[in-house]
Design an enzyme around this catalytic site. Sequence first.
Site, PDB file in Angstrom:
ATOM      1  N   LYS A  14       0.833  -1.213   0.000  1.00  0.00           N
ATOM      2  CA  LYS A  14       0.000   0.000   0.000  1.00  0.00           C
ATOM      3  C   LYS A  14       0.866   1.261   0.000  1.00  0.00           C
ATOM      4  O   LYS A  14       0.610   2.193  -0.742  1.00  0.00           O
ATOM      5  CB  LYS A  14      -0.924   0.031   1.237  1.00  0.00           C
ATOM      6  CG  LYS A  14      -1.848  -1.175   1.338  1.00  0.00           C
ATOM      7  CD  LYS A  14      -2.797  -1.067   2.538  1.00  0.00           C
ATOM      8  CE  LYS A  14      -2.129  -1.134   3.877  1.00  0.00           C
ATOM      9  NZ  LYS A  14      -1.609  -2.440   4.267  1.00  0.00           N
ATOM     10  N   ARG A  89      -9.781   0.302   8.967  1.00  0.00           N
ATOM     11  CA  ARG A  89      -9.390  -1.076   9.252  1.00  0.00           C
ATOM     12  C   ARG A  89     -10.455  -1.804  10.047  1.00  0.00           C
ATOM     13  O   ARG A  89     -10.276  -2.976  10.366  1.00  0.00           O
ATOM     14  CB  ARG A  89      -8.101  -1.080  10.065  1.00  0.00           C
ATOM     15  CG  ARG A  89      -6.836  -1.168   9.228  1.00  0.00           C
ATOM     16  CD  ARG A  89      -5.644  -0.879  10.136  1.00  0.00           C
ATOM     17  NE  ARG A  89      -4.506  -1.689   9.810  1.00  0.00           N
ATOM     18  CZ  ARG A  89      -3.406  -1.226   9.210  1.00  0.00           C
ATOM     19  NH1 ARG A  89      -3.302   0.016   8.824  1.00  0.00           N
ATOM     20  NH2 ARG A  89      -2.405  -2.026   8.982  1.00  0.00           N
ATOM     21  N   ARG A 128      11.425  -6.678   4.696  1.00  0.00           N
ATOM     22  CA  ARG A 128      11.331  -5.251   5.005  1.00  0.00           C
ATOM     23  C   ARG A 128      11.961  -4.947   6.370  1.00  0.00           C
ATOM     24  O   ARG A 128      12.502  -3.866   6.572  1.00  0.00           O
ATOM     25  CB  ARG A 128       9.848  -4.823   4.992  1.00  0.00           C
ATOM     26  CG  ARG A 128       9.655  -3.334   5.137  1.00  0.00           C
ATOM     27  CD  ARG A 128       8.232  -2.915   4.833  1.00  0.00           C
ATOM     28  NE  ARG A 128       7.329  -3.149   5.949  1.00  0.00           N
ATOM     29  CZ  ARG A 128       6.012  -2.934   5.916  1.00  0.00           C
ATOM     30  NH1 ARG A 128       5.431  -2.506   4.812  1.00  0.00           N
ATOM     31  NH2 ARG A 128       5.256  -3.157   6.962  1.00  0.00           N
ATOM     32  N   ARG A 134      11.374  -1.007  11.642  1.00  0.00           N
ATOM     33  CA  ARG A 134      10.085  -1.058  12.342  1.00  0.00           C
ATOM     34  C   ARG A 134      10.058  -2.261  13.290  1.00  0.00           C
ATOM     35  O   ARG A 134      10.169  -3.400  12.839  1.00  0.00           O
ATOM     36  CB  ARG A 134       8.945  -1.184  11.315  1.00  0.00           C
ATOM     37  CG  ARG A 134       8.618   0.130  10.652  1.00  0.00           C
ATOM     38  CD  ARG A 134       7.537  -0.019   9.598  1.00  0.00           C
ATOM     39  NE  ARG A 134       6.338  -0.709  10.073  1.00  0.00           N
ATOM     40  CZ  ARG A 134       5.213  -0.803   9.382  1.00  0.00           C
ATOM     41  NH1 ARG A 134       5.135  -0.223   8.191  1.00  0.00           N
ATOM     42  NH2 ARG A 134       4.179  -1.460   9.856  1.00  0.00           N
ATOM     43  N   ARG A 146      -0.485  -9.354  13.382  1.00  0.00           N
ATOM     44  CA  ARG A 146      -1.024  -8.333  12.451  1.00  0.00           C
ATOM     45  C   ARG A 146      -1.834  -8.994  11.343  1.00  0.00           C
ATOM     46  O   ARG A 146      -2.866  -8.475  10.919  1.00  0.00           O
ATOM     47  CB  ARG A 146       0.135  -7.509  11.858  1.00  0.00           C
ATOM     48  CG  ARG A 146       0.687  -6.517  12.871  1.00  0.00           C
ATOM     49  CD  ARG A 146       2.100  -6.097  12.550  1.00  0.00           C
ATOM     50  NE  ARG A 146       2.222  -5.360  11.323  1.00  0.00           N
ATOM     51  CZ  ARG A 146       3.348  -5.287  10.610  1.00  0.00           C
ATOM     52  NH1 ARG A 146       4.444  -5.934  11.003  1.00  0.00           N
ATOM     53  NH2 ARG A 146       3.380  -4.577   9.514  1.00  0.00           N
TER      54      ARG A 146
END
Length: 194
Positions: A14, A89, A128, A134, A146
């Site tokens: 996204k 969400r 990532r 993160r 998640r």
Amino acid sequence: MLNIILFGPPGAGKGTQSEKLIAKYNLVHLSTGEIFRNNIKAATELGILAKSFMDKGQLVTDDVTIKMLESEVNKSPDAKGFIFDGFPRTIPQANALDTFLTKRGQSLSALLSLEVNEPELRLRLAERAKSSGRPDDANPEVIQKRIDVYNNETLPLIKHFDAQGKYIAINGIGEINEISNILCSKIDELIVCG
Ligand code: ADP
């Protein structure tokens, strides 16, 4: 006005695709995850609160997220349109979005959903983690949480928006540019039909 939700599970692309779309269509990009991360960096009260949820892979509460998003939307009264990335969400967030757009005399153009299978998502998030810094990408248990939260709380939004004729599915696996071309062709259709 073009108001688009860029939808998809964590790691669907996204953020990457939003970057390309905002440049091309001159839209305001609102990524709730990015806004929370900026608040964490600046150690604001909102950031400290958001971090306690994000580090565990949970959603920040609806009341906090909705207030924050509304205040961000109101910062851009002259926007040509918005790309909502990571919002809504939950069903209450979707209803809140509908209310703010209606208050502004606007409506949602479409929900563009980047569809990617779970094994590929786990691979992408682990990759990532090497560069994102993160904490929620670095821990496989948090990644799984998640994905579970997405399946339980966020995926039902597809039915909700499909019932309004707004859901557009896009295959999120392939070359980044190929996927942006498909997204752009869908957006161009919305503009023509708009
Ligand atoms: P990803 O899509 O990779 O999970 P995001 O940057 O969109 O990454 O979100 C990171 C985290 O920020 C989420 O796991 C959640 O804790 C929080 N968050 C982002 N958007 C929302 C939202 N709309 N409602 C509640 N929490 C959110």
